[in-house]
Design a protein around this motif. Structure first.
Motif, PDB file in Angstrom:
ATOM      1  N   THR B  49       0.827  -1.215   0.000  1.00 42.47           N
ATOM      2  CA  THR B  49       0.000   0.000   0.000  1.00 42.47           C
ATOM      3  C   THR B  49       0.863   1.268   0.000  1.00 42.47           C
ATOM      4  O   THR B  49       1.785   1.410   0.807  1.00 42.47           O
ATOM      5  CB  THR B  49      -0.938   0.016   1.227  1.00 42.47           C
ATOM      6  OG1 THR B  49      -1.722  -1.174   1.215  1.00 42.47           O
ATOM      7  CG2 THR B  49      -1.860   1.233   1.194  1.00 42.47           C
ATOM      8  N   ARG B  55      -4.295   9.254  -2.314  1.00 38.14           N
ATOM      9  CA  ARG B  55      -5.200   8.191  -1.872  1.00 38.14           C
ATOM     10  C   ARG B  55      -4.447   6.866  -1.781  1.00 38.14           C
ATOM     11  O   ARG B  55      -3.598   6.569  -2.632  1.00 38.14           O
ATOM     12  CB  ARG B  55      -6.361   8.038  -2.852  1.00 38.14           C
ATOM     13  CG  ARG B  55      -7.294   9.215  -2.823  1.00 38.14           C
ATOM     14  CD  ARG B  55      -8.446   9.053  -3.784  1.00 38.14           C
ATOM     15  NE  ARG B  55      -9.302  10.228  -3.726  1.00 38.14           N
ATOM     16  CZ  ARG B  55      -9.051  11.363  -4.355  1.00 38.14           C
ATOM     17  NH1 ARG B  55      -7.974  11.465  -5.112  1.00 38.14           N
ATOM     18  NH2 ARG B  55      -9.845  12.398  -4.228  1.00 38.14           N
ATOM     19  N   SER B  56      -4.810   6.070  -0.796  1.00 43.67           N
ATOM     20  CA  SER B  56      -4.139   4.782  -0.627  1.00 43.67           C
ATOM     21  C   SER B  56      -4.528   3.823  -1.749  1.00 43.67           C
ATOM     22  O   SER B  56      -5.700   3.719  -2.115  1.00 43.67           O
ATOM     23  CB  SER B  56      -4.509   4.170   0.729  1.00 43.67           C
ATOM     24  OG  SER B  56      -5.903   3.924   0.795  1.00 43.67           O
ATOM     25  N   VAL B  57      -3.541   3.173  -2.309  1.00 44.67           N
ATOM     26  CA  VAL B  57      -3.762   2.187  -3.374  1.00 44.67           C
ATOM     27  C   VAL B  57      -2.774   1.037  -3.182  1.00 44.67           C
ATOM     28  O   VAL B  57      -1.783   1.174  -2.459  1.00 44.67           O
ATOM     29  CB  VAL B  57      -3.553   2.810  -4.789  1.00 44.67           C
ATOM     30  CG1 VAL B  57      -4.588   3.881  -5.072  1.00 44.67           C
ATOM     31  CG2 VAL B  57      -2.148   3.376  -4.937  1.00 44.67           C
ATOM     32  N   ALA B 109      -1.811   2.678   5.022  1.00 45.90           N
ATOM     33  CA  ALA B 109      -3.272   2.540   5.132  1.00 45.90           C
ATOM     34  C   ALA B 109      -3.795   3.409   6.270  1.00 45.90           C
ATOM     35  O   ALA B 109      -4.830   4.067   6.147  1.00 45.90           O
ATOM     36  CB  ALA B 109      -3.650   1.078   5.361  1.00 45.90           C
ATOM     37  N   ASP B 112      -3.902   7.188   5.495  1.00 52.63           N
ATOM     38  CA  ASP B 112      -5.030   7.481   4.607  1.00 52.63           C
ATOM     39  C   ASP B 112      -6.342   7.421   5.393  1.00 52.63           C
ATOM     40  O   ASP B 112      -7.229   8.261   5.221  1.00 52.63           O
ATOM     41  CB  ASP B 112      -5.058   6.469   3.462  1.00 52.63           C
ATOM     42  CG  ASP B 112      -6.190   6.750   2.482  1.00 52.63           C
ATOM     43  OD1 ASP B 112      -5.994   7.643   1.631  1.00 52.63           O
ATOM     44  OD2 ASP B 112      -7.248   6.116   2.594  1.00 52.63           O
ATOM     45  N   ARG B 115      -6.785  10.478   7.448  1.00 56.77           N
ATOM     46  CA  ARG B 115      -7.150  11.601   6.571  1.00 56.77           C
ATOM     47  C   ARG B 115      -8.641  11.596   6.248  1.00 56.77           C
ATOM     48  O   ARG B 115      -9.294  12.641   6.225  1.00 56.77           O
ATOM     49  CB  ARG B 115      -6.345  11.512   5.259  1.00 56.77           C
ATOM     50  CG  ARG B 115      -6.809  12.479   4.168  1.00 56.77           C
ATOM     51  CD  ARG B 115      -6.126  12.223   2.817  1.00 56.77           C
ATOM     52  NE  ARG B 115      -6.522  10.982   2.163  1.00 56.77           N
ATOM     53  CZ  ARG B 115      -7.645  10.842   1.441  1.00 56.77           C
ATOM     54  NH1 ARG B 115      -8.471  11.845   1.308  1.00 56.77           N
ATOM     55  NH2 ARG B 115      -7.944   9.682   0.879  1.00 56.77           N
ATOM     56  N   ARG B 116      -9.190  10.391   6.006  1.00 53.60           N
ATOM     57  CA  ARG B 116     -10.586  10.300   5.602  1.00 53.60           C
ATOM     58  C   ARG B 116     -11.559  10.400   6.772  1.00 53.60           C
ATOM     59  O   ARG B 116     -12.762  10.428   6.564  1.00 53.60           O
ATOM     60  CB  ARG B 116     -10.815   8.984   4.838  1.00 53.60           C
ATOM     61  CG  ARG B 116     -10.290   9.021   3.410  1.00 53.60           C
ATOM     62  CD  ARG B 116     -10.577   7.757   2.629  1.00 53.60           C
ATOM     63  NE  ARG B 116      -9.783   6.630   3.093  1.00 53.60           N
ATOM     64  CZ  ARG B 116     -10.265   5.602   3.792  1.00 53.60           C
ATOM     65  NH1 ARG B 116     -11.536   5.546   4.086  1.00 53.60           N
ATOM     66  NH2 ARG B 116      -9.466   4.625   4.171  1.00 53.60           N
ATOM     67  N   GLU B 129     -11.758  -0.826   8.526  1.00 55.34           N
ATOM     68  CA  GLU B 129     -10.948  -0.180   7.502  1.00 55.34           C
ATOM     69  C   GLU B 129      -9.668  -0.954   7.185  1.00 55.34           C
ATOM     70  O   GLU B 129      -9.042  -0.737   6.155  1.00 55.34           O
ATOM     71  CB  GLU B 129     -10.578   1.239   7.952  1.00 55.34           C
ATOM     72  CG  GLU B 129     -11.736   2.215   7.907  1.00 55.34           C
ATOM     73  CD  GLU B 129     -11.832   2.893   6.561  1.00 55.34           C
ATOM     74  OE1 GLU B 129     -10.817   2.926   5.855  1.00 55.34           O
ATOM     75  OE2 GLU B 129     -12.915   3.376   6.210  1.00 55.34           O
TER      76      GLU B 129
END
Lengths: 266, 162
Positions: B49, B55-57, B109, B112, B115-116, B129
């Motif tokens: 990740t 954005r986390s990907v 992860a 992110d 942040r969200r 999550e």
């Protein structure tokens, strides 16, 4: 992964041309299914045409109860959209159940529908809500769009641009996820709108997403979980695999439909 | 071979890759940023990740060419000099790692996730999550503790700055 030629399209026209020029081209957006499939060599396209940077494919618009979602909109964007949440929270809930947070940042609604995995979540919502799938060439109603396992009505040179639906008065979605993949071992999306009840099932059908006549009939009389007590969902057209037998999935359809109704009734 | 360029941890970088090169491979082999781990290679474990454009990907499920022109943040870009990022500090403080293999992905992860959720995190949310990140040591308990502590610390920081 086998060798592949990558092309980034800046517009729909360019994407169509790149696809036409390719030997055995495939469209890619988030790639959260396609790239893993290519890594395991289950898919081996000669060319990839990337749709992720085409602005006209992105975005969500809500006008009254009509929702239009661009094909390139990610699951995370659908899950967190305040306008959809107001009139159709079940769809946000569904989007938030796909994969995991990182997958949801990449994966798109158009990609999910075009792939039509028999265990994907979105097809159930589209079928239950009688959504319309918009392409560069035409509009296809969900009933006609999903034609079988990984099969859709899309032509070779057709690209999904958006989906459109009217938010029903009530909607709910519940799925029993496979513990490893998070794909639906069975997922049921129920809708009540006016007098009409629709229930679409994913993850269970032998031939992909389908509407359950038994669930719909019971819920049309009484839109409550109790109405589903003791109903008999036939197992003969259901999937049997290492995860669950057809009979088990038949049971899951009833159980998930009950949970979906609870959600729909809020 | 295709020339790709992207900003990685704030630095412009570029390299020649085959179109089939995975972003995780590009980061590790071309740029030498081996903090990004590859665990399962089937896009389930989350050790790879990173953040792409904020954005986390999962970098093992993205081609390097797909990331051309993007902004990438890896575990190597989190600390400021010798000062650990609050999430890194919290993982250290709360013993949020055992063998450490999943840790870079867990931390990316977590940042992110924080942040969200600007209004804070609950234990249930953190556990939910984390479904895209697997710890083979099953050290989830302290990972969750560390993320909650980091969210708290970062929330306080924001409140003070405001």
């Amino acid at each position: 992964m086998y060798e592949v030629n990558y092309h980034r399209a800046g517009s729909l026209e360019e994407a169509l041309k790149l696809l036409k020029d390719a030997d055995d081209g495939k469209l890619i957006s988030g790639g959260q299914t396609l790239i893993p499939a290519m890594k395991t060599r289950l898919a081996a396209p000669s060319d990839l045409v990337d749709l992720r940077h085409i602005a006209e494919l992105r975005g969500i618009s809500v006008s009254g109860r009509t929702v239009t979602i661009g094909a390139g909109t990610t699951h995370a964007e659908v899950a967190s959209n305040a306008d959809i949440e107001k009139i159709c929270p079940a769809l946000c809930h569904l989007a938030n159940l796909i994969g995991d947070p990182h997958v949801r940042h990449m994966g798109t609604i158009g990609g999910s529908l075009a792939n039509n995995d028999p265990a994907a979540d979105y097809p159930a919502a589209m079928l239950a809500m009688s959504a319309t799938i918009l392409t560069n060439a035409r509009e296809i109603v969900a009933e006609d769009f999903f034609t079988g396992l990984f099969e859709t009505a899309l032509e070779e040179d057709e690209i999904i641009t958006a989906v459109r639906f009217d938010a029903p008065a009530k909607a709910g979605y519940a799925k029993f996820p496979n513990p490893a993949s998070r794909y639906a071992m069975t997922g049921v999306f129920v809708v009540q709108d006016g007098g009409a009840v629709r229930a679409a099932v994913t993850g269970a059908g032998d031939d992909g997403v389908f509407r359950s006549a038994e669930v719909e009939e019971a819920l049309a009389k009484d839109f409550s979980p109790a109405a589903l007590d003791g109903i008999n969902v036939p197992a003969d057209a259901l999937m049997t695999d290492i995860h669950a037998s057809a009979a088990y999935r038949a049971g899951l359809i009833v159980a998930m439909a009950k949970r979906a109704v609870v959600m729909a009734n809020g | 071979m295709t020339e790709v360029s992207m900003s990685v941890n704030g630095r412009k970088t570029s390299g020649a890759v085959e179109d089939r090169t995975l972003l995780s491979h590009f980061l590790r082999e071309t740029l030498g940023l081996t903090g990004t781990h590859v665990g399962c290679d089937t896009s389930q474990c989350g050790a790879c990740t990173i953040h792409m454009d904020g954005r986390s990907v999962k970098s093992c499920s993205i081609l390097a060419v797909q990331a051309d022109g993007s902004e990438i943040l890896t575990i190597e870009g989190l600390a400021e000099g010798d000062t650990l990022h609050p999430v890194q500090a919290a993982f250290k403080e709360h013993h949020g790692l055992q063998c450490g293999f999943c840790t870079p992905g867990m931390i990316m992860a977590a940042t992110d996730m924080i942040r969200r959720h600007p209004d804070g995190l609950t234990e249930a949310t953190v556990r939910e999550e984390l479904e895209g990140n697997i710890c083979r040591c099953t050290g989830y308990h302290n990972i969750v503790k560390a993320i909650l502590a980091a969210a708290e610390a970062m929330g306080d920081g924001r409140a003070r700055a405001a």
